[in-house]
Design an enzyme around this catalytic site. Structure first.
Site, PDB file in Angstrom:
ATOM      1  NE  ARG A  90      -3.548   2.261   2.713  1.00 25.78           N
ATOM      2  CZ  ARG A  90      -4.472   2.387   3.663  1.00 25.78           C
ATOM      3  NH1 ARG A  90      -4.740   1.367   4.464  1.00 25.78           N
ATOM      4  NH2 ARG A  90      -5.134   3.517   3.809  1.00 25.78           N
ATOM      5  CG  ASN A 141     -10.816  -1.543  -1.178  1.00 22.54           C
ATOM      6  OD1 ASN A 141     -11.892  -1.479  -1.751  1.00 22.54           O
ATOM      7  ND2 ASN A 141     -10.606  -0.994   0.014  1.00 22.54           N
ATOM      8  CB  CYS A 162     -17.422  -0.320  -0.079  1.00 20.46           C
ATOM      9  SG  CYS A 162     -16.760   1.212   0.604  1.00 20.46           S
ATOM     10  CG  HIS A 192     -14.001   4.071  -2.499  1.00 18.55           C
ATOM     11  ND1 HIS A 192     -12.741   3.649  -2.179  1.00 18.55           N
ATOM     12  CD2 HIS A 192     -14.825   3.498  -1.553  1.00 18.55           C
ATOM     13  CE1 HIS A 192     -12.777   2.875  -1.102  1.00 18.55           C
ATOM     14  NE2 HIS A 192     -14.046   2.755  -0.705  1.00 18.55           N
ATOM     15  CE1 TYR A 245     -13.156   6.354   0.382  1.00 21.37           C
ATOM     16  CE2 TYR A 245     -11.153   6.256  -0.922  1.00 21.37           C
ATOM     17  CZ  TYR A 245     -11.892   5.854   0.166  1.00 21.37           C
ATOM     18  OH  TYR A 245     -11.366   4.947   1.049  1.00 21.37           O
TER      19      TYR A 245
HETATM   20  C1  G6P Z   1     -12.690   3.133   4.123  1.00 22.21           C
HETATM   21  C2  G6P Z   1     -12.891   2.568   2.748  1.00 22.21           C
HETATM   22  C3  G6P Z   1     -12.223   1.244   2.622  1.00 22.21           C
HETATM   23  C4  G6P Z   1     -10.762   1.383   2.968  1.00 22.21           C
HETATM   24  C5  G6P Z   1     -10.595   1.992   4.342  1.00 22.21           C
HETATM   25  C6  G6P Z   1      -9.141   2.301   4.626  1.00 22.21           C
HETATM   26  O1  G6P Z   1     -13.357   2.339   5.058  1.00 22.21           O
HETATM   27  O2  G6P Z   1     -14.245   2.439   2.423  1.00 22.21           O
HETATM   28  O3  G6P Z   1     -12.386   0.776   1.314  1.00 22.21           O
HETATM   29  O4  G6P Z   1     -10.105   0.135   2.911  1.00 22.21           O
HETATM   30  O5  G6P Z   1     -11.320   3.184   4.438  1.00 22.21           O
HETATM   31  O6  G6P Z   1      -8.992   2.650   5.959  1.00 22.21           O
HETATM   32  P1  G6P Z   1      -7.557   2.751   6.593  1.00 22.21           P
HETATM   33  O7  G6P Z   1      -7.772   2.945   8.036  1.00 22.21           O
HETATM   34  O8  G6P Z   1      -6.822   1.471   6.257  1.00 22.21           O
HETATM   35  O9  G6P Z   1      -6.901   3.933   5.919  1.00 22.21           O
HETATM   36 MN    MN Z   2     -14.407   1.095   0.669  1.00 20.78          MN
END
Ligand code: G6P
Ligand code: MN
Length: 421
Positions: A90, A141, A162, A192, A245
């Protein structure tokens, strides 16, 4: 009945376990096959789950698997909730586009495409290993691209999840001064990249444009990924609600600057806290009645996934916002597009509800994102470099061929991904 959970060592798992506890009566007797390649994290989460289930007399059996086939064999539901390449992957997805002046984000933009190149092959393997009539309930994702790839390139039954709509609805309730528990918004579009023109309180539609006219834009406290003030500003301009988003599209250059100034990626920030987090979960798992607070994703995230599985299993015909084949529900997108849309979820799967056209100010943008997603799914399946480059050229964040090429070449090299010429 058997539910396989692929990625059961995930930090989001305590929330999923809570979700399972919540619906224990409806799923009584089920085998939960926990799968994760990380045997240590897998053991921690299995121990936590067994303790939590025992403390509440929940009739589940938990089995542990590091191999895929035995985990999915005989499973009616295969719930996928892993992050391929972990936080290290990531970090690359978030930092490489940023070096080229493009928002670096785990799901939106080129970072999301690099993630898709890793997620999709794993999902194709999962689909191939699963029973032919199993439901693949996917959280991995980018969920829209993954769901599209599985739907079009395998015979598997798939539904994409989601829970962003829940967090966003709550955020908007706060901003608009509406009661969160009684508020329902029809979020429609692509994962998103959803928009809500129709918002109801206790089932009665409210006059959103009038409410937005009166909305004061709150100040302060913004991060590049959470910024209610910019959301309010945007909604006032649009006259309807954007998914959070949307800031990456409508404040792209500001976010690039902020992310650069910030210095560390979201992945690095999370990576720094994960060892402590897992240690806390491991300690909690030793208690007779564990209550894992500070869980990643919150209870909502896990509850939503388990509620979807229950809706399928119990033929509930429950109205839920999920990612599924459009079939005309959103007139502005092709019938075979994977869309995020309110749907009735029952044993036969989700039936998307007719929602009409996307709001005109975001119609073209959403159609462009769809074209990008379709190319992304194809590139992730075929591994064609040309399709991969077309994918980045099609993305609204990417404004030059050289930028597209540079991000693609650096991205695949950094991840060790081989594309066909
Ligand atoms: C939100 C999105 C998810 C994503 C997450 C990341 O919940 O809908 O798709 O994976 O944020 O959260 P984080 O705490 O890992 O940045
Ligand atoms: Mn999501």
């Amino acid at each position: 009945m058997k539910i396989a959970i692929i990625g059961a060592g995930s930090g989001y798992m305590p929330g999923v376990i809570r979700g399972l506890l919540h619906r224990a009566a409806d799923l009584a007797g089920a085998e939960l096959a926990f799968h994760d390649p990380d045997a240590g994290h897998l053991a921690t989460m299995a121990r936590l789950a067994r303790r939590m289930f025992a403390a509440r007399d929940a009739a589940f059996t938990v089995t542990e698997h590091t191999a895929l086939k035995p985990a999915v064999d005989g499973a009616a539901y295969v719930f996928t909730t892993f992050r391929p390449g972990g936080m290290a992957g990531r970090h690359l997805d978030e930092s490489i586009p940023l070096r080229h002046g493009v928002v670096g984000q785990e799901t939106a933009g080129p970072g999301g495409f690099l993630m898709a190149l890793r997620s999709v092959p794993v999902l194709l393997d999962v689909a191939a290993a699963a029973d032919p009539d199993a439901w693949i309930v996917n959280y991995t994702n980018p969920t829209n691209i993954v769901t599209d790839a599985v739907a079009r390139h395998t015979g598997a039954r798939v539904i994409g999840l989601c829970d962003q709509f829940a967090g966003d609805t709550e955020m908007w309730a706060g901003l608009l001064g509406l009661p969160a528990e009684r508020l329902e918004a029809d979020w429609i579009g692509l994962n998103h990249a959803t928009w809500a023109e129709r918002v109801r309180v206790d089932g009665v539609q409210i006059d959103l444009p009038a409410l937005l006219d009166r909305l004061d834009v709150p100040g302060g406290g913004a991060t590049p990924w959470r910024d209610p003030s910019r959301m309010a500003e945007l909604a006032k301009a649009l006259g309807f609600l954007p998914n959070s988003y949307a800031k990456y599209y409508f404040f792209h250059d500001d976010v690039v600057r902020e992310l650069r100034e910030k210095g560390t990626t979201r992945a690095e920030d999370i990576q720094a806290m994960l060892p402590g987090y897992y240690a806390q979960i491991a300690a909690e798992a030793e208690r007779p009645d564990p209550d894992p607070s500070r869980e990643r994703g919150g209870g909502e995230h896990g509850e939503f996934a388990v509620d979807v599985i229950c809706a399928l299993h119990r033929d509930e015909h429950r109205r839920m916002i999920v990612n599924t084949v459009n079939n005309g529900a959103i007139a502005s997108l092709p019938p075979d597009a994977i869309v995020e849309v309110p749907s009735l979820v029952a044993r036969s799967g989700p039936t998307p509800l007719a929602m009409g056209e996307l709001p005109r100010p975001v119609r073209g943008l959403t159609q462009a994102i769809h074209a990008y997603e379709r190319l992304a799914a194809d590139a992730a399946v075929t591994r064609s470099r040309r399709t991969a480059l077309q994918t980045l050229l099609a993305h609204p964040f990417v404004r030059s061929k050289h930028t597209a090429e540079a991000i693609l070449d650096e991205g695949v090299a950094a991840h060790g991904i081989a594309l066909e010429r």
